[in-house]
Design a protein around this motif. Structure first.
Motif, PDB file in Angstrom:
ATOM      1  N   GLN A 102       2.839   4.235 -13.985  1.00  7.82           N
ATOM      2  CA  GLN A 102       1.989   3.273 -14.698  1.00  7.82           C
ATOM      3  C   GLN A 102       1.982   1.934 -13.966  1.00  7.82           C
ATOM      4  O   GLN A 102       0.927   1.357 -13.705  1.00  7.82           O
ATOM      5  CB  GLN A 102       2.566   3.106 -16.114  1.00  7.82           C
ATOM      6  CG  GLN A 102       2.167   1.823 -16.804  1.00  7.82           C
ATOM      7  CD  GLN A 102       1.043   2.070 -17.787  1.00  7.82           C
ATOM      8  OE1 GLN A 102       0.704   3.201 -18.082  1.00  7.82           O
ATOM      9  NE2 GLN A 102       0.433   1.007 -18.275  1.00  7.82           N
ATOM     10  N   HIS A 103       3.158   1.468 -13.608  1.00  6.88           N
ATOM     11  CA  HIS A 103       3.249   0.182 -12.903  1.00  6.88           C
ATOM     12  C   HIS A 103       2.484   0.239 -11.590  1.00  6.88           C
ATOM     13  O   HIS A 103       1.777  -0.705 -11.232  1.00  6.88           O
ATOM     14  CB  HIS A 103       4.713  -0.164 -12.627  1.00  6.88           C
ATOM     15  CG  HIS A 103       5.475  -0.499 -13.862  1.00  6.88           C
ATOM     16  ND1 HIS A 103       4.964  -1.293 -14.853  1.00  6.88           N
ATOM     17  CD2 HIS A 103       6.723  -0.153 -14.257  1.00  6.88           C
ATOM     18  CE1 HIS A 103       5.852  -1.402 -15.815  1.00  6.88           C
ATOM     19  NE2 HIS A 103       6.937  -0.725 -15.490  1.00  6.88           N
ATOM     20  N   ALA A 104       2.634   1.355 -10.900  1.00  3.95           N
ATOM     21  CA  ALA A 104       1.980   1.480  -9.597  1.00  3.95           C
ATOM     22  C   ALA A 104       0.456   1.453  -9.753  1.00  3.95           C
ATOM     23  O   ALA A 104      -0.240   0.785  -8.984  1.00  3.95           O
ATOM     24  CB  ALA A 104       2.421   2.768  -8.920  1.00  3.95           C
ATOM     25  N   PHE A 105      -0.041   2.124 -10.776  1.00  6.31           N
ATOM     26  CA  PHE A 105      -1.492   2.117 -10.988  1.00  6.31           C
ATOM     27  C   PHE A 105      -1.988   0.731 -11.377  1.00  6.31           C
ATOM     28  O   PHE A 105      -3.040   0.276 -10.926  1.00  6.31           O
ATOM     29  CB  PHE A 105      -1.874   3.143 -12.056  1.00  6.31           C
ATOM     30  CG  PHE A 105      -2.104   4.513 -11.488  1.00  6.31           C
ATOM     31  CD1 PHE A 105      -3.194   4.745 -10.653  1.00  6.31           C
ATOM     32  CD2 PHE A 105      -1.235   5.565 -11.746  1.00  6.31           C
ATOM     33  CE1 PHE A 105      -3.412   5.998 -10.116  1.00  6.31           C
ATOM     34  CE2 PHE A 105      -1.443   6.821 -11.201  1.00  6.31           C
ATOM     35  CZ  PHE A 105      -2.540   7.037 -10.387  1.00  6.31           C
ATOM     36  N   GLU A 157       0.820  -1.206   0.000  1.00  9.87           N
ATOM     37  CA  GLU A 157       0.000   0.000   0.000  1.00  9.87           C
ATOM     38  C   GLU A 157       0.858   1.264   0.000  1.00  9.87           C
ATOM     39  O   GLU A 157       0.623   2.205  -0.751  1.00  9.87           O
ATOM     40  CB  GLU A 157      -0.919   0.006   1.226  1.00  9.87           C
ATOM     41  CG  GLU A 157      -2.353  -0.357   0.877  1.00  9.87           C
ATOM     42  CD  GLU A 157      -3.096  -0.829   2.103  1.00  9.87           C
ATOM     43  OE1 GLU A 157      -3.034  -0.105   3.125  1.00  9.87           O
ATOM     44  OE2 GLU A 157      -3.706  -1.912   2.047  1.00  9.87           O
ATOM     45  N   ARG A 158       1.882   1.206   0.831  1.00  8.61           N
ATOM     46  CA  ARG A 158       2.758   2.364   0.914  1.00  8.61           C
ATOM     47  C   ARG A 158       3.435   2.610  -0.435  1.00  8.61           C
ATOM     48  O   ARG A 158       3.566   3.729  -0.899  1.00  8.61           O
ATOM     49  CB  ARG A 158       3.807   2.125   1.988  1.00  8.61           C
ATOM     50  CG  ARG A 158       3.794   3.200   3.064  1.00  8.61           C
ATOM     51  CD  ARG A 158       4.555   2.763   4.264  1.00  8.61           C
ATOM     52  NE  ARG A 158       5.989   2.752   4.069  1.00  8.61           N
ATOM     53  CZ  ARG A 158       6.834   2.012   4.799  1.00  8.61           C
ATOM     54  NH1 ARG A 158       6.362   1.224   5.753  1.00  8.61           N
ATOM     55  NH2 ARG A 158       8.115   2.056   4.602  1.00  8.61           N
ATOM     56  N   LEU A 159       3.829   1.500  -0.985  1.00  9.42           N
ATOM     57  CA  LEU A 159       4.529   1.554  -2.258  1.00  9.42           C
ATOM     58  C   LEU A 159       3.637   2.172  -3.337  1.00  9.42           C
ATOM     59  O   LEU A 159       4.066   3.024  -4.123  1.00  9.42           O
ATOM     60  CB  LEU A 159       4.921   0.125  -2.638  1.00  9.42           C
ATOM     61  CG  LEU A 159       5.963  -0.069  -3.708  1.00  9.42           C
ATOM     62  CD1 LEU A 159       6.838  -1.233  -3.298  1.00  9.42           C
ATOM     63  CD2 LEU A 159       5.322  -0.340  -5.028  1.00  9.42           C
ATOM     64  N   GLU A 168       3.361   5.831  -2.803  1.00  9.46           N
ATOM     65  CA  GLU A 168       4.552   6.578  -3.180  1.00  9.46           C
ATOM     66  C   GLU A 168       4.681   6.718  -4.681  1.00  9.46           C
ATOM     67  O   GLU A 168       5.041   7.760  -5.192  1.00  9.46           O
ATOM     68  CB  GLU A 168       5.814   5.865  -2.661  1.00  9.46           C
ATOM     69  CG  GLU A 168       5.795   5.610  -1.195  1.00  9.46           C
ATOM     70  CD  GLU A 168       6.852   6.426  -0.489  1.00  9.46           C
ATOM     71  OE1 GLU A 168       7.412   7.323  -1.115  1.00  9.46           O
ATOM     72  OE2 GLU A 168       7.087   6.149   0.697  1.00  9.46           O
ATOM     73  N   PHE A 169       4.389   5.627  -5.376  1.00  5.03           N
ATOM     74  CA  PHE A 169       4.729   5.625  -6.793  1.00  5.03           C
ATOM     75  C   PHE A 169       3.602   6.096  -7.700  1.00  5.03           C
ATOM     76  O   PHE A 169       3.843   6.394  -8.863  1.00  5.03           O
ATOM     77  CB  PHE A 169       5.237   4.245  -7.209  1.00  5.03           C
ATOM     78  CG  PHE A 169       6.647   4.020  -6.785  1.00  5.03           C
ATOM     79  CD1 PHE A 169       7.689   4.566  -7.515  1.00  5.03           C
ATOM     80  CD2 PHE A 169       6.946   3.322  -5.622  1.00  5.03           C
ATOM     81  CE1 PHE A 169       8.993   4.381  -7.111  1.00  5.03           C
ATOM     82  CE2 PHE A 169       8.247   3.151  -5.212  1.00  5.03           C
ATOM     83  CZ  PHE A 169       9.284   3.678  -5.954  1.00  5.03           C
ATOM     84  N   THR A 170       2.373   6.151  -7.175  1.00  4.20           N
ATOM     85  CA  THR A 170       1.334   6.703  -8.038  1.00  4.20           C
ATOM     86  C   THR A 170       1.531   8.201  -8.219  1.00  4.20           C
ATOM     87  O   THR A 170       0.952   8.808  -9.104  1.00  4.20           O
ATOM     88  CB  THR A 170      -0.082   6.445  -7.470  1.00  4.20           C
ATOM     89  OG1 THR A 170      -0.045   6.699  -6.071  1.00  4.20           O
ATOM     90  CG2 THR A 170      -0.542   5.034  -7.738  1.00  4.20           C
ATOM     91  N   ILE A 171       2.376   8.785  -7.399  1.00  6.19           N
ATOM     92  CA  ILE A 171       2.679  10.198  -7.613  1.00  6.19           C
ATOM     93  C   ILE A 171       4.133  10.389  -8.073  1.00  6.19           C
ATOM     94  O   ILE A 171       4.671  11.489  -8.045  1.00  6.19           O
ATOM     95  CB  ILE A 171       2.428  11.025  -6.326  1.00  6.19           C
ATOM     96  CG1 ILE A 171       3.171  10.380  -5.158  1.00  6.19           C
ATOM     97  CG2 ILE A 171       0.950  11.162  -6.043  1.00  6.19           C
ATOM     98  CD1 ILE A 171       3.302  11.297  -3.964  1.00  6.19           C
TER      99      ILE A 171
END
Lengths: 153, 978
Positions: free
Chosen positions: B593-596, B577-579, B582-585
């Motif tokens: 893209q990967h995070a989404f 979740e944290r990841l 962090e990465f959606t922004i």
């Protein structure tokens, strides 16, 4: 042969002849690296070096190192003899050659090299023939030189 | 060159002063040399690099002013050129003078022209644009009546000439081939050689003239033409077979001393010509029996004649050996050549030794026994102080790697790798190690999983990001595809996972990006093997790496791919979740893209699981590219009056027809008559797209994009599929391997049954080197291993001339295992009187100065179940050199000189020994020590120049012998008796 370098024990370049097209930057880099590597080697070590994809054949004569780069399939021992033959030619031409002869007359050393090796290959293997060619050119030059000197005066 | 008088640079200033005072009025020549002299002297007098730079910059600006001044005479210009050359040699830029060098070559008299040409050849390279300005000068000089001018022009052409301008001078140079002066003909040939190198098409039409040059009455011209022939034959040997006779004749004449004495070099006739001819013959005779037969005689003579102990004869010999091994083999010649190689290898001169190793390296595939003959020398070279010798030895070992010596060889290579810093060497060596390990793993040389993974770890850490990208790819493929045994594969993967987890635990260690990528793939793919409920632990580690700035964005893509895969196995994870947060922004769009993707996938666990199945990296995913599952939906929509789907081209066509009002030309009418119009139903479309089938990339991508970029590059379906097909072929080819190993086991059994007693014989001095030798050269030439290697080489038994392993017959089934091992701490070659040695053994008390442990493990292999009582020594490890002694199984010992296991009951031992060794001097069997379960006996045999000490350890109880410790007392107790 890809190139030939002559440098002193202090690492000063005395002669360089490149038979493959390289940029100045590359030449400088190669020279620096090779001089360092060769000078770091101990006297009892092998006269051959593998360096990048080339073979380096080097030999020390008094204070000068003669260093040739050849390809892997070339014969290392005969390259040593090429160096030796070149030293013999210099010796014969200058009469007991020393490093100073090469420093002050390096253009002569180049002329001799060009009569012996051409385009990276051995041009003439007979010592007599090489020296004859050099002498001939020198003689003609001298003649012309004297003539032009006379003309000026 | 001892007669060179070494004058040091300190003498320079004085010498120069002399020169000046004497040479002042002597004329222009002295003033010229003194200007260069002044410069040279000035430079040598300086102490710092900075001062030198200042001086030369000043010199260069002076020169610049001089060369561009209109008043400068050509003679002054010549003198300036020499100084410019000097400055450039010291590494300073003198490019402003290039154009003046060309001018000098053009305008000067002979003396100046010569320097001008020299400057051009030193300053410019063949692609330099200024070179075009030289062409006219060259053309003019080639037409000159002055020989020296022609020579100079030919010399410069042979060195540098612009390729496009060759036609301008070619006819002139061709004419020179008929020149009356041999020096002109020779230089013309070399100029054509240069042209052949840079533009072979341009000189094709004059090949016939080269033949004339080859037959020239002057040796120099003939020799020059050999350069061209060597190149041409190298490119196409079949076109010049008819010349073989000529080359052979020339070589015969040269070897026979028919050339003028001028061409002798240290009383060897024309060595350069000999070598060039030998190389040409080698190319011509390759794989061609008929052509080779023509040259056997002359090669034999060359080998015979080269007797003089001078470097140049060795040069010829070396080339001769090379040729003999290149052409169609003739046993008689090969034998002589092998002897020559021996001369090289055993030579005390280091240069010759190096060449001996080089020769062995290329001969080894044809004749592996040759390496065995020289094994001790090779071992010595492995620890040679000169790294070049070491490297050549490794190269040699690399060629003889097999299943039994792989650990030792790889260890030696890694040792060298850790010492070397040069990138080129690292790339090269890492490639070789990986080659042994990964590419050959069809028949896995690697002895076990742990070793394999650890060695690969070392390769990845050292090789880092400079190594060839195939290495990590092949490694991952190997893990994914595995071998034949599924449980074995799982263990390998599990070990890899464990090993990477440990590596990631280490703080403050930076692994190369490629290694991190491999780790993340393996962890993502095979973490489930650890059987843990939740991958929280590994996720934490991956997260840490993701937040690390030193990790590249490519690696991060790999990492997040691993996280995605692991998430599908995790129920819920804070870290994920944290990841995502962090990465959606993240600013990196790819990461975002990967995070989404990950975020959306997590919301649909079922989809995620089907999308990221466990351990399915090798399987093809079935993708419905036709989207047929939407058929129902489409039908429903249609029935509700929705417009039917029209393909792109149809829409365009309709658009066109709408405009038809004004358009009278039938532009795209071909469409309306085509059958496509009828295909409007979804079913029709799916039919049409079905043809393109599963390989349709579009459908693939839709599902695959979730598997992330980094992975797709290597393992994505579209990249992987063709490889997979290729692999099935490989597998069938690989099938014989297990069969062979079964055969091996059978042989093994037979050996065990038949020869239950193998008497151990021991060389007098079991040095570590011999151990090393035995472990390195094991399998070379022995039939079983040759099979294992799949090598087609003919097996030679030469190396068995002195068999050290003796097999004795014994009907006893209860057999004890005897392991022989003697070790002397001294490595001198003196003979040890063994009585002292034995006394020492008996009296050793509890002193442990030279401790030596022999661990014998029992091999629990199937082949031995039939013979439960036979204890088989499978693994003997000498503590002093653990890795050197890892061969298992008996056949491993066959070629080794040092040790062999034997199975013999004590009672029959004596008799069998006597039987076997009665022809040699031997001692009585002496029981050294014993207790109720074990008895140790010793027995000595003198044979040839060595002394064997056999210790037989017999097991009186029925228990398994698990381990044996052999302790040898201090070396002082040995007495040397000459």
């Amino acid at each position: 042969m890809q190139f030939m370098l002559l440098f002193s024990r202090q690492g000063k370049l005395r002669l360089q002849k490149w038979y493959v097209p390289l940029s100045d930057k590359e030449k400088k880099k190669i020279t620096r690296e090779l001089v360092q590597t060769v000078l770091a080697r101990k006297p009892k070590m092998c006269s051959f070096l593998e360096w990048r994809d080339l073979k380096i054949v080097y030999k020390r004569y008094a204070s000068l190192y003669f260093c040739c780069a050849i390809e892997d399939q070339d014969n290392e021992l005969i390259t040593l003899e090429i160096i030796h033959r070149y030293v013999e030619l210099l010796d014969k031409y200058f009469g007991s050659v020393c490093e100073l002869d090469i420093i002050f007359n390096f253009e002569k050393a180049y002329f001799i090299l060009d009569e012996f090796l051409l385009g990276g290959e051995v041009q003439e293997t007979s010592k007599k023939n090489v020296l004859k060619a050099i002498e001939q050119a020198d003689l003609l030059q001298e003649a012309e030189h004297n003539w032009s000197v006379l003309n000026l005066e | 060159m001892s007669d060179i008088v070494e004058k040091t640079l300190t003498a320079l200033p004085g010498l120069f002063l002399q020169n000046q005072s004497v040479g002042g009025p002597a004329g222009v020549k002295t003033s010229f040399s003194s200007r260069l002299g002044g410069l040279v002297r000035g430079i040598t007098a300086l102490t710092s690099k900075h001062e030198e730079e200042k001086l030369i910059q000043q010199e260069l600006s002076n020169l610049k002013a001089t060369v561009s001044a209109p008043t400068t005479t050509l003679r002054m210009m010549k003198e300036c050129m020499v100084r410019l050359i000097y400055c450039e040699m010291l590494g300073y830029d003198a490019s402003f003078g290039y154009i003046h060098a060309i001018k000098l070559a053009q305008q000067g008299n002979l003396l100046e022209k010569r320097v001008g040409y020299l400057a051009v050849s030193l300053f410019l390279h063949e692609n330099h644009e200024l070179l075009l300005l030289l062409v006219n000068t060259v053309v003019k000089d080639l037409q000159s009546t002055n020989l020296v001018e022609v020579c100079m022009a030919l010399t410069i052409v042979s060195q540098i000439f612009p390729r496009e301008m060759i036609p301008a001078v070619l006819p002139l140079i061709e004419d020179k081939l008929q020149h009356s002066k041999e020096i002109i003909r020779r230089k013309a040939v070399l100029a054509l050689y240069k042209f052949h190198l840079i533009a072979p098409n341009q000189v094709q039409h004059i090949h016939i003239k080269f033949r004339k040059a080859l037959c020239d009455r002057d040796v120099g011209v003939m020799a020059a033409s050999l350069h061209i022939y060597f190149r041409m034959i190298k490119e196409n040997s079949s076109g010049y077979k008819d010349l073989t006779g000529s080359f052979v004749t020339i070589l015969k004449q040269v070897v026979g001393g028919k050339l003028p004495v001028d061409f002798n070099y240290h009383s060897v006739p024309a060595p350069w010509i000999q070598i060039q001819l030998l190389r040409i013959l080698g190319l011509l005779g390759k794989d061609d029996q008929r052509t080779s037969e023509l040259m056997y005689d002359v090669l034999d003579e060359s080998l015979r004649r080269a007797e003089l102990n001078h470097n140049v004869t060795y040069a010829i010999l070396f080339e001769c050996v090379h040729t003999v091994y290149s052409i169609y083999p003739k046993s008689e010649l090969l034998e002589k050549a092998a002897k020559c190689i021996g001369k090289f290898v055993l030579s005390p001169k280091i240069n010759l030794k190096y060449l001996g190793l080089k020769a062995l390296t290329y001969v080894i595939q044809q004749d592996p026994t040759l390496a065995l003959q020289h094994q001790m020398t090779i071992i010595e070279c492995l620890d040679h102080p000169d790294p070049i010798i070491k490297r050549e030895t490794l190269e040699l070992l690399y060629r003889i790697t097999n299943a039994q010596n792989i650990t030792v060889i790889v260890q030696k290579m890694l040792e060298y790798l850790h010492q070397s810093k040069e990138e080129y060497i690292i790339v090269n060596l890492v490639g070789k190690i990986a080659d042994i390990l990964v590419l050959n793993t069809v028949d896995t040389y690697a002895p076990d999983n742990a070793w394999f993974i650890q060695t690969m770890n070392a390769v990845f850490s050292v090789g880092g990001d400079v190594m060839h990208p195939d290495i990590p790819n092949n490694f991952m493929r190997l893990l994914a595809e595995g071998f034949d045994d599924e449980t074995e594969d799982q263990q390998l993967r599990l070990y890899a996972v464990q090993s990477y987890l440990t590596l990631l635990d280490v703080e403050n260690v930076f692994y190369p990006q490629k290694f991190l990528q491999v780790m993340s793939w393996v962890l993502g793919e095979y973490y489930y093997l650890l059987d843990k409920d939740t991958p929280e632990e590994v996720l934490t580690k991956l997260y840490k790496l993701l937040m690390n700035d030193s990790v590249s964005s490519e690696t991060k893509a790999w990492l997040i791919a691993a996280v995605t895969k692991l998430t599908s196995q995790a129920h819920s994870s804070n870290i994920v979740e944290r990841l995502i947060q962090e990465f959606t922004i993240s600013l990196d769009t790819c990461m975002r893209q990967h995070a989404f993707e990950l975020k959306h996938l997590r919301e649909n666990v079922e989809l995620m699981k089907s999308l990221l199945p466990v351990d399915k990296s090798c399987e093809d995913m079935v993708v419905d590219a036709s989207l047929s599952f939407l058929d129902g939906f489409v039908a429903e929509e249609l029935s509700q009056g929705a417009a039917p789907y029209k393909p792109h081209h149809q829409r365009q066509e309709e658009k066109l027809s709408q405009e038809k009002v004004l358009n009278f030309e039938p532009y795209g009418l071909s469409f309306s008559s085509s059958g496509f119009t009828g295909r409007q139903s979804p079913a029709g479309i799916s039919l049409g797209s079905d043809i393109s089938g599963n390989s349709a990339e579009t459908g693939m991508k839709e599902t695959n994009s979730l598997k992330l970029e980094g992975i797709k590059k290597l393992w994505g379906k579209e990249g992987y599929l063709p490889k997979k097909e290729g692999k099935t072929g490989d597998e069938t080819e690989a099938l014989p391997v297990p069969q062979e190993s079964i055969i091996m086991e059978n042989v093994d059994q037979a050996v065990t049954k038949k020869d239950q007693c193998q008497v151990l014989t021991q060389s007098k001095e079991e040095k570590e080197k011999q151990l090393l030798a035995s472990s390195l050269f094991v399998g070379l030439g022995s039939e079983s291993t040759i099979n294992l290697l799949g090598k087609a080489d003919t097996v030679s038994h030469k190396f068995r001339r002195k068999p050290k392993v003796k097999e004795t017959k014994s009907g006893e089934t209860t057999s004890a295992h005897s392991m022989t091992c003697s070790y002397f701490s001294s490595s001198s070659n003196a003979t040890y009187e063994d009585d002292y040695y034995l006394d020492a053994l008996q009296d050793r008390g509890d002193k442990e100065l030279n401790k030596f442990s022999l661990n014998s493990e029992l091999l629990d292999s199937e082949s031995l179940t039939e013979l439960p009582s036979v204890e088989k020594l499978s693994n003997c490890k000498l503590s002093s050199s653990p890795s050197l002694f890892t061969d298992n199984n008996m056949e491993g010992f066959h070629p080794s000189q040092s040790t062999a296991p034997s199975v013999a009951p004590e009672t029959s031992l004596a008799s069998s020994l006597l039987e076997e060794t009665s022809e040699h001097m031997h001692s009585e069997l002496v029981e050294v020590c014993h207790n109720e379960t074990i008895s140790v006996s010793s027995y000595k045999i003198w044979k040839d120049d060595c002394l064997f000490i056999v210790w037989s350890v017999s097991n009186k109880s029925g228990l398994e012998l698990k381990s044996a410790n052999l302790e040898i007392a201090p070396a002082e107790n040995f007495k040397v008796r000459q």
